[in-house]
Write an enzyme that holds these catalytic residues in place. Structure first.
Site, mmCIF file in Angstrom:
data_model
loop_
_atom_site.group_PDB
_atom_site.id
_atom_site.type_symbol
_atom_site.label_atom_id
_atom_site.label_comp_id
_atom_site.label_asym_id
_atom_site.label_seq_id
_atom_site.Cartn_x
_atom_site.Cartn_y
_atom_site.Cartn_z
ATOM 1 N N ASP A 171 -26.428 46.892 5.894
ATOM 2 C CA ASP A 171 -27.454 47.925 6.051
ATOM 3 C C ASP A 171 -28.016 47.867 7.469
ATOM 4 O OD1 ASP A 171 -29.262 49.867 4.350
ATOM 5 O OD2 ASP A 171 -30.602 48.758 5.685
ATOM 6 N N ASP A 230 -27.233 54.914 5.880
ATOM 7 C CA ASP A 230 -26.987 53.846 6.850
ATOM 8 C C ASP A 230 -26.515 52.566 6.172
ATOM 9 O OD1 ASP A 230 -29.329 53.396 5.510
ATOM 10 O OD2 ASP A 230 -30.406 52.550 7.230
#
Length: 514
Positions: A397, A440
């Site tokens: 992440d 993301d």
């Protein structure tokens, strides 16, 4: 670079120990096959201890070719299977294509024509893709042409040699040999004009070589046979007579058979039928030392035709009719193989197009990685036992990514995501699968245990932190890892990795948790 900082080995496209592999190949190609196998076994241990996988592959290839030259087709095919698996794992399409051709060659020699055509068709589809390695593509095309030649698919082999001639003249004489036998067999089934066209091309390729190198008796034998069949008897006889003894003395039996055939055709045309028959018998006897599958029917035809001219009896006519019928039947079977390859290639191209379409459906358009649908399919494979341990799932992440978008715009954020995806892909092997899970957040299905997973995760974390993806911004990632265990569901694996990603985030980010 000063002398003290030089590398201990030259940097090449091959492994650092590639000279060992070259020696093995040279031994195999010069008939010292047992020595080649012994040397390969010794060198493989060295290459493995040094971690030189490239050289190990070339050494296995050398053992495969040594078995081919010794007629040990089953053993050679086993090495081809091992190489094929290694190239697929390494993600080497050219290596895979070449080995598929070599495997097809063994299939032909074992009369497994359906397998041979399927392997050649798969190789052809791979060779049609764009490749950066010119020399490796030439090598793969050479293996393709050799397998096609072994299957007597002259059309396919000749077209491949035409491709090779655009890059190098090294295969011109091999191409001339293909044209020569193609022309002879066309003449034997009554297609004389087509046969003569191939024979004239053979002469056009070989004549300049013979004129430039008069001592090249191998090429002289090829030219003699082409000229003899074309009816140019005087130069054909001279070339054949001068080539026979040097070729036999050197135990170079294939061109020796060509020279005997050439002289036999000349003598028969001159009416010296008994002498012609002796030359054809000599060519037939040399088949005991191996040779191409199409040589025996060519010699058999010339013998039968000579027997008919020696005594035009009913039995001689019956024998010639039988040989001529067999010649036409062999040609028909040969054409079936050409059609089999064409059909197999159409099937492979359709399958490749379908696979490309499927990959596109499973591809994230921004990053080029797998998308959420690919992720779900991988979890489903885990649930069905199709994707098994050792396997580590990494959840990656990007830290504070919303702030990046807010401060720099979404286009800059998209560029950052593409760069992170590039880093992930750079740390993957052929069997690993990177996916853009959402926004993301990325996942990586990594083959290996938790130790391997931690090492890869740490390399990814460092690569992102030091990459300067956005000038003036220290972009970082957090990574959570989970290991697949027996009986674990895909959802459980994901939840464990997600929990550890949450832990990494709450321990300060720019870290990994496993």
């Amino acid at each position: 670079m000063d002398g003290g900082s030089r590398l201990p080995v030259p940097v090449t496209a091959f492994g650092p120990l590639h000279l060992l592999a070259i020696r093995v190949h040279r031994l195999a190609n010069t008939g010292r096959c047992h020595e080649a196998i012994d040397a390969a076994d010794a060198y493989l241990e060295i290459a493995r201890r040094c971690g030189d996988d490239r050289t190990a592959h070339f050494l296995l290839q050398g053992k495969m070719y040594a078995n081919l030259h010794m007629g040990r087709h089953r053993e050679g095919a086993e090495f081809a299977d091992r190489l094929l698996h290694a190239h697929r794992v390494a993600g080497s399409p050219l290596g895979e294509a070449k080995t598929l051709c070599d495997l097809a060659h063994f299939d032909v020699l074992r009369a497994r024509y359906v397998d041979a055509m399927r392997n050649l068709a798969r190789a052809a589809v791979l060779l049609d893709l764009p490749h950066p390695g010119r020399d490796r593509r030439i090598s793969a095309l050479c293996s393709f042409a050799e397998a096609a030649t072994a299957a007597e698919m002259y059309e396919t082999a000749s077209a491949t040699y035409e491709q090779l001639s655009e890059a190098t003249s090294a295969f011109d004489l091999v191409h001339a040999t293909t044209l020569l036998y193609w022309g002879l067999r066309l003449a034997h089934i009554g297609r004389h004009d087509e046969g003569a066209a191939r024979l004239r091309r053979t002469a056009a390729i070989t004549r300049p070589v013979v004129e430039d190198r008069p001592d090249d008796v191998v090429t002289a034998a090829m030219l003699a046979l082409a000229l003899a069949k074309l009816g140019d008897l005087i130069p054909a006889e001279k070339l054949a007579r001068e080539a026979i003894m040097p070729l036999r003395t050197a135990e170079n039996y294939q061109p020796a058979r060509m020279a005997h055939l050439a002289l036999g055709i000349v003598l028969r045309a001159q009416g010296a039928l008994a002498e012609a028959r002796r030359e054809f018998v000599a060519a037939r006897e040399l088949c005991a030392f191996g040779g191409r599958p199409d040589e025996k029917p060519i010699i058999r035809y010339e013998l039968a035709r000579t027997a008919l001219e020696i005594g035009d009896s009913e039995s001689a006519r019956d024998m010639f009719d039988a040989v001529e019928g067999q010649t036409r039947e062999l040609w028909r079977v040969r054409l079936q193989r050409v059609a089999m390859l064409r059909q197999a290639r159409q099937q492979e191209e359709a399958e490749a197009a379908r696979a490309r379409a499927e990959r596109e459906v499973l591809r994230d358009p921004l990053t080029g990685l797998g998308n959420r649908r690919r992720f779900d399919l991988l979890l489903d494979r885990i649930d069905r036992g199709r994707l098994v341990a050792p396997l580590v799932l990494l959840l990656v992440d990007v830290d504070h990514f919303k702030a990046v978008n807010d401060a720099f715009s979404h286009s800059v954020g998209d560029r950052a995501l593409r760069e992170v995806a590039h880093i992930l892909r750079a740390h993957c092997r052929a069997e690993d699968v990177p996916v853009r899970y959402a926004g993301d957040e990325f996942t990586l299905f990594l083959r290996g245990d938790l130790t391997v997973g931690r090492e890869v995760a740490e390399r990814i974390r460092i690569a992102v932190a030091t990459s300067k993806i956005i000038p003036g911004v220290d972009l970082t990632v957090s990574v959570g890892l989970a290991t697949l265990t027996n009986g674990m569901s895909g959802d459980t694996l994901f939840r464990q990795a997600d929990d550890r990603l949450y832990a990494a985030k709450h321990s300060g980010r720019n870290t990994i948790a496993s």
